[in-house]
Motif scaffolding. Structure first.
Motif, mmCIF file in Angstrom:
data_model
loop_
_atom_site.group_PDB
_atom_site.id
_atom_site.type_symbol
_atom_site.label_atom_id
_atom_site.label_comp_id
_atom_site.label_asym_id
_atom_site.label_seq_id
_atom_site.Cartn_x
_atom_site.Cartn_y
_atom_site.Cartn_z
ATOM 1 N N TRP A 158 0.823 -1.212 0.000
ATOM 2 C CA TRP A 158 0.000 0.000 0.000
ATOM 3 C C TRP A 158 0.859 1.264 0.000
ATOM 4 C CZ3 TRP A 158 0.842 3.036 4.204
ATOM 5 C CH2 TRP A 158 1.274 2.431 5.389
ATOM 6 N N GLY A 159 2.071 1.179 0.558
ATOM 7 C CA GLY A 159 2.948 2.349 0.647
ATOM 8 C C GLY A 159 3.298 2.904 -0.721
ATOM 9 N N SER A 160 3.461 2.006 -1.705
ATOM 10 C CA SER A 160 3.893 2.460 -3.021
ATOM 11 C C SER A 160 2.797 3.238 -3.750
ATOM 12 C CB SER A 160 4.303 1.241 -3.859
ATOM 13 O OG SER A 160 3.194 0.386 -4.019
ATOM 14 N N ARG A 161 1.558 3.088 -3.269
ATOM 15 C CA ARG A 161 0.461 3.784 -3.950
ATOM 16 C C ARG A 161 -0.132 4.894 -3.082
ATOM 17 N NH1 ARG A 161 -3.001 -0.187 -3.892
ATOM 18 N NH2 ARG A 161 -1.620 -1.918 -3.489
ATOM 19 N N TYR A 162 0.653 5.312 -2.067
ATOM 20 C CA TYR A 162 0.121 6.286 -1.103
ATOM 21 C C TYR A 162 0.079 7.676 -1.719
ATOM 22 C CZ TYR A 162 -1.065 7.526 3.661
ATOM 23 O OH TYR A 162 -1.728 7.923 4.783
ATOM 24 N N ASP A 163 -1.039 8.388 -1.548
ATOM 25 C CA ASP A 163 -1.120 9.740 -2.122
ATOM 26 C C ASP A 163 -1.742 10.715 -1.129
ATOM 27 O OD1 ASP A 163 -3.791 9.134 -2.107
ATOM 28 O OD2 ASP A 163 -3.881 8.684 -4.245
ATOM 29 N N ARG A 164 -1.832 11.956 -1.554
ATOM 30 C CA ARG A 164 -2.299 13.019 -0.674
ATOM 31 C C ARG A 164 -3.726 12.765 -0.172
ATOM 32 N NH1 ARG A 164 -1.458 19.082 -0.599
ATOM 33 N NH2 ARG A 164 0.368 18.584 -1.806
ATOM 34 N N GLU A 165 -4.570 12.264 -1.056
ATOM 35 C CA GLU A 165 -5.969 12.059 -0.679
ATOM 36 C C GLU A 165 -6.085 11.013 0.435
ATOM 37 O OE1 GLU A 165 -10.110 10.723 -2.860
ATOM 38 O OE2 GLU A 165 -8.276 10.987 -4.040
ATOM 39 N N THR A 166 -5.377 9.893 0.228
ATOM 40 C CA THR A 166 -5.374 8.846 1.243
ATOM 41 C C THR A 166 -4.834 9.398 2.555
ATOM 42 O OG1 THR A 166 -4.550 7.566 -0.630
ATOM 43 C CG2 THR A 166 -4.913 6.368 1.417
ATOM 44 N N ALA A 167 -3.784 10.215 2.445
ATOM 45 C CA ALA A 167 -3.161 10.760 3.652
ATOM 46 C C ALA A 167 -4.154 11.611 4.435
ATOM 47 C CB ALA A 167 -1.924 11.583 3.273
#
Lengths: 594, 594
Positions: free
Chosen positions: B13-22
Motif C-alpha cells: 500500500w505504501g507504493s500507492r500512497y497519495d495526498r488524498e489517502t493521507a
C-alpha cells in the motif's frame, strides 16, 4: 432382572451351564494353567516384583472376570506391556524390593480397577478410541523393544537399571565386564530354544504326524520345558552358589486378602499411571476379546468389559497382586483349547492356586535368566516393524503420530510415549479437520449435476459462485470456510451470489452457525447475496430453531439445480441445451468423484 | 519482491500512497487519538500498571502494526480482556506497584510477541480455530463481569484485590465501611453519564439535526468529556487531599527503548499466559479485522496478522509497554472515520506521542474513579447473556463448553477458564465424532436409490445388509463402526453379505483401515462376505496403496445399486417392478434426507 444381567453376565451363561460345557472349560483351564505359571512368574519379574505376586495376580482376578466379564474366552492376568508400565510407574515412587514398591503396585492395581469400573458404569469406553491404531501399535512395538532390552541384564547376569532405552543400554554396557558366563549360557540357550520352539517345533510335530491341536499345545508348553530343564540343571549343579541368580524361596500358600494402602499421596501419584494402564490394558484386552467373539458370531459389551477388567484389578489388589488385563496369547490358547464360558477362567484360577500351594518349592532353583528368556521371546513377537512401514506408506500423518510414540516411549518413558501419541494424533486430526475439502462447482452440460470445476468440464456463470463443502462444519473449520469465502469474493469482483452447497454437511455447531451468520453479513456488506443448497434434514431442523434463516439474504434451495435455475437461468439454459459427453449414467453415480 | 511484500504489506500500500489517502488517514488518526488517551490510561489501571504504560503501549505498537499488519483499519493498543489477563498472569509473580510487576508485564508482551511472530512464520494461525465461538463468547462475557467487578473498588474508593469473582466481591464487601463518598459520587455519576452517552446521546444529537458521522464522533468522545470534567473538578476542589485517588504525576516524555529482562525463570513463568494472551488477542483482533475488511471487499492474511500483532507486542515491550492487540471499538471508529491504510495507525501513534509529551501534566488530578467508570461502561457491552441463551437453544454441547468456560473463568481464573473451554470443546467434538451417523438402507421401489430403513418405505432382502456411514472414518470412530457391524451381524444370523456404503466418507485413516481389515477378517470368520460401495476417488486411491483390496472377501461396487444387483438380484428385481410412490424427481435429490 435384565438390568442385573447386564452388570452380571454370569447370570446369563451360568443359568445354562451343563456338564458338556464344563468339560470343555476344564480342558481349556488345564492347558492355560500350564502356560500361565511361567508367564506369571516372568511378568512379575519384569514388573520388578517378587515372583509370587505374579501368581497371586492370576488367581482372584480370573474369578472376578468370570463373574463380570462378557468375553467367553478372554484370559486375564499379568501381561508384558502392563508389567512394564507398572515397573515404570512404581519405580518413580519406590525402590525395587522394598515393601513400599509392592504396596505401590497394589495401590496401582486398585486405583486402576476403580477407574475401569467407573469408566464402565459411566459408559466411558469410547475414551479408548482416542488411542489410534498407529499409536497403540507404535507403543507396543516400543514397549517390546524396551522390555527385551531390560531383560538382557538377566540374560547376562549383570545389574542394570533405568526405564528408557538409553539408560538401560548404557547401564548394561557399563557392567559388561561383570557378565556371569553360566547365566549367559543358560539365558541364551533358553532364548534360542524358545525361538526354535516358536518357529519350527509345530511344523516338525505336524511332520511326524501329530494332530494340529496337540502340536499347538506342545508348542505353547515350550516355556514350561525350558523352566523344568533349567531348574533341574540349576538344582543339580547348585548354580545359585556360582553367581546365577535364581528365583529363590517363594512363600507357598495362598495370598491373604487385605485392603490396599489408603495413603492419599500414593493414590495421587498413581492416578495418572493408573489411567494410562487402564486405557492401554482395556484396548489390548477388548481387541483380543472382540477377535475371539467374532469367530463365533458372539458379542462383547465394551462398557461391561470395563467393569469386568476393573473387578479383576480390584481383586488383584486385595489379594496382593498387581495390574492385570486380558492377554493375547493365553486367550487364543484358551479359545483354541475349547473354553466355552468364562468359567474356564475360574477353573484356571483353581489351577494356579493349586500351583501356588504345591509347586512353588520346586521353583526355588529356577534361574531368572530362563524367565527373562521367556519374556524376550514373547515380547519380540509384539515388535512389528512391518506396521511402521505400512503406516508410512498409507498415511504420513498417522506415521508421524506412530514415530513420535515410538521415539518418546523408547527415550523418555512409557507414560510420556502414550500421552505424546494421543496428543499428537488428536492435534493432527483437528488440523486436518480444520481444512475441509471444498470445491467450486459448475453444472455438467446436459445434466442436473454439479462437479468440481478443477476436475470436470462444467459450465459456470459469472454472477453465481457455488462452493461445495465436503465436511461437517464445526469450530475448527468454520473460520477456514469464512476465509475461503471472503477470498473467493475478493478474487471475483463480478459475482452477485454465493451458494454454499451442503450435501456432505452432517452437522453445524454453534461456531459454524456464527460463521455462516458472519458470512451472510459480510457478503451483504459487499452486496453479495448468500444462499444455501442441499441442506440435510437434521441440519435444517436445527437452523430453523435460530433466526439465521430470517436474516439470510438469499434462499435455501432444495437442490443445487434449483439454485442455478433461480439465480442464473441463462447458464442453466446453456447447460441444458448441450449434450453431455459421457453417458448420463456415469454422471449419476457421484461415488468415485469428488 | 513478492516474498518481501508478503511479510511487509507496507511495501504494497505504501507504493500507492497519495495526498488524498493521507488526508483520510489523518482525520481518522485525530479522532482515534482522542478516544485512545483515556482508554490507554484506564486499561493500564486495569492491568495494575502505572497510567503512562498504557500510553507507551499505544505508540510504537501502532507503528509496528502499520508496517507489518494487513488490515487497513485495525487499531491496536491496550484492550480490556488482555489487560485483565495481564493482571492475572503478572499478579501471580509480583506485587502491583513494584518494578518487578512492570518488568514482568514487559516480558509478557515480549514473549507473547515472539510467539505471535513464530506462529505467523510457521503459519500456525489455525491454532486459534481451537477456540470455538461459544468458548470465546463465554470467556469474554465472564471477563467483562470480572473486570466490571474489579473496577467497583475504584468507584467506591476502597482497597480490594483478587482475581476471581468470589475473592473480589468478598474483598470489596469486607471494606464497605471504608467507602470514600466523594469517590463514590464521582464514580457513579461518571458511570451514569457514560451509560447515558452510549445509550441516548447519539439519538438526541441526530434529533437536533447533527450529521450521523458527527453525532457518532461526539458520542465516542464521551469518555474524554468525563475525564475533562472530573479532572477540573478534582483540581478545583483538591479532591486528592480528601481521599479521592487521583492518577498523580505521570512522567512526561517518551519512553526510552530498552530490552526486556532475560531472566529465564520469568520467561518460563510467562510462557503459558503469553500463549493464551497471544491466541485470545489474535482471535479478537482477526475477527475485527475481517469484519472491517469484508465491508470493502478487502482481505486480511491471518498468518501475516500474527506477524503484525507479534511485531506490535515486541514494539510494546521494548518501549516499556504491555501486551496489546486490535481493539473492537477503536477499530470501528478508525474505519468509520475514513482510515484508508495502516498509516492512520502511525499517525495515531504520533498523536499519542504528542499527548504523552504535552498532555500528561493535565492528567495529574484525574480521579481513578473516572477511568474505572469508562472501563465498566466499555466492558459491560462485552457481556452478552443473549449469546448464552441462544447457544443453549441451539446446541447443548456447545452450551456445556460455554457454561464451563464462564464458571471456571469467574471462579478459578482467566487462564483456567480458557484452557477448560478449549479442552472441553475438543473432548465433546471427539465424543460426537466417535459416534458417526450410520443407517441401514434399503432400495426405494421403482428407483435405483437407497434410503434409511427407519425413515422411508424401502425394500431390503434377508441375505444382504447395507450400512451407510455418514462421516469420514478415523481413529475415534473406527471402533464404533466395528461394534456396530459386529452387533448387526450378531442380531441378523441370516445374512451372508455386509455392504458398507461410503458416499460421505471423505477419508479413511490408518486406524480405520485396520478396522476395515478387522471387520473383513471377523466377518469371514462368521462366513459373511464384506463389500464396499460408492467409495470416493481419493479414498479408493489410498486403499489401492495397501493390500486391503487383495484380502477383501467381497467387492468394491461403484454404486449401491450395482451391489444389490450382484448380491441379491431377486430384491433388485422386486424393487424394479414396483412403481415409486413419490415422483422420481424428489427421490433424486438426496439433499433434505439422511
Amino acid at each position: 432382572m435384565i438390568r442385573f444381567q447386564r452388570y452380571l453376565p454370569i447370570l446369563d451363561w451360568g443359568s445354562r451351564y451343563d456338564r458338556e460345557t464344563a468339560t470343555s472349560d476344564l480342558v481349556a483351564a488345564v492347558i492355560v494353567t500350564i502356560m500361565l505359571i511361567p508367564q506369571s512368574l516372568a511378568y512379575a519379574l519384569l514388573a520388578g516384583l517378587p515372583p509370587e505376586v505374579g501368581l497371586y495376580a492370576s488367581i482372584l482376578p480370573l474369578v472376578a472376570y468370570a463373574i463380570f466379564g462378557t468375553s467367553r474366552a478372554l484370559a486375564v492376568g499379568p501381561v508384558a506391556v502392563v508389567s512394564l508400565m507398572t515397573a515404570s510407574a512404581v519405580g518413580e515412587f519406590a525402590q525395587q524390593g522394598t515393601p513400599e514398591y509392592l504396596g505401590a503396585a497394589i495401590v496401582l492395581a486398585f486405583v486402576s480397577g476403580l477407574m475401569l469400573v467407573l469408566m464402565g458404569l459411566f459408559r466411558l469406553g469410547f475414551l479408548a478410541n482416542l488411542l489410534s491404531h498407529p499409536v497403540i501399535s507404535g507403543f507396543i512395538t516400543a514397549s517390546g523393544l524396551l522390555i527385551a532390552s531390560s531383560q538382557l541384564k538377566h540374560l547376562l547376569g549383570v545389574p542394570a537399571h533405568g526405564h528408557t532405552l538409553y539408560d538401560i543400554v548404557l547401564s548394561i554396557v557399563s557392567h559388561l565386564n561383570e557378565v556371569n558366563w553360566i547365566t549367559f549360557a543358560i539365558g541364551f540357550s533358553a532364548t534360542g530354544f524358545l525361538f526354535w520352539v516358536r518357529k519350527s517345533l509345530k511344523k516338525m510335530l505336524l511332520g511326524i504326524g501329530l494332530k494340529p491341536f496337540l502340536a499347538d499345545i506342545l508348542t505353547k508348553a515350550g516355556p514350561v520345558a525350558a523352566v523344568a530343564a533349567t531348574t533341574i540343571l540349576s538344582a543339580a549343579f547348585e548354580l545359585g552358589e556360582r553367581g546365577v541368580r535364581i528365583v529363590g524361596d517363594i512363600p507357598s500358600g495362598l495370598p491373604v486378602p487385605q485392603l490396599p494402602s489408603f495413603d492419599s499421596d500414593l493414590w495421587l501419584a498413581m492416578a495418572g499411571p493408573a489411567l494410562l494402564i487402564s486405557v492401554i490394558g482395556f484396548v489390548e484386552s477388548v481387541s483380543v476379546a472382540q477377535t475371539l467373539a467374532a469367530k463365533k458370531r458372539q458379542r462383547i459389551e465394551p462398557d461391561q468389559e470395563l467393569v469386568g477388567l476393573g473387578a479383576s484389578n480390584i481383586a488383584s489388589a486385595v489379594s496382593g497382586g498387581y495390574p492385570v488385563t486380558g492377554g493375547f496369547a493365553r486367550s487364543v490358547v484358551n479359545f483354541d483349547a475349547g473354553a466355552a464360558t468364562p468359567a474356564a477362567g475360574a477353573f484356571t484360577a483353581v489351577g494356579i492356586a493349586l500351583a501356588t500351594l504345591f509347586l512353588t518349592p520346586l521353583l526355588t532353583f529356577l534361574p531368572q535368566a530362563t524367565l527373562a528368556a521367556t519374556i524376550i521371546v514373547a515380547v519380540l513377537s509384539l515388535v512389528d516393524f512391518g506396521a511402521i512401514r505400512r503406516t508410512y506408506a498409507y498415511s504420513k500423518s498417522d506415521f508421524a503420530a506412530m514415530a513420535a510414540t515410538i521415539l518418546v516411549t523408547l527415550f523418555f518413558g512409557v507414560e510420556q510415549g502414550v500421552v505424546t501419541g494421543v496428543g499428537l494424533s488428536i492435534a493432527l486430526y483437528l488440523y486436518r479437520s480444520s481444512r475441509p475439502h471444498t470445491a467450486i462447482v459448475g453444472i455438467v452440460p446436459g445434466t442436473e449435476h454439479f462437479r468440481n470445476v478443477d476436475r470436470h468440464k462444467v459450465i459456470t456463470g459469472d454472477s453465481v459462485l457455488t462452493l461445495r463443502v465436503d465436511e461437517s462444519l464445526f469450530f475448527a473449520n468454520s473460520r477456514y470456510l469464512e476465509d475461503r469465502v471472503y477470498a473467493l469474493v475478493a478474487e471475483n469482483p463480478d459475482i452477485d451470489h454465493v451458494v454454499l452447497m451442503c450435501p456432505a454437511v452432517n452437522a453445524v455447531d454453534a461456531s459454524a452457525l456464527e460463521s455462516l451468520e458472519e458470512i451472510n453479513l459480510r457478503l451483504s456488506d459487499s452486496d453479495v447475496t448468500f444462499h444455501l443448497s442441499e441442506v440435510k434434514g437434521p441440519v435444517m431442523d436445527r437452523l430453523k430453531r435460530t433466526d439465521f434463516l430470517d436474516h439470510l439474504t438469499g434462499q435455501v434451495f432444495l437442490s443445487q439445480y434449483d439454485a442455478l435455475c433461480a439465480l442464473d437461468p441463462l447458464t442453466a439454459h446453456i447447460a441444458e441445451s448441450r449434450t453431455p459427453k459421457k453417458p448420463a449414467r456415469s454422471a449419476v453415480w457421484s461415488g468415485p468423484e469428488i
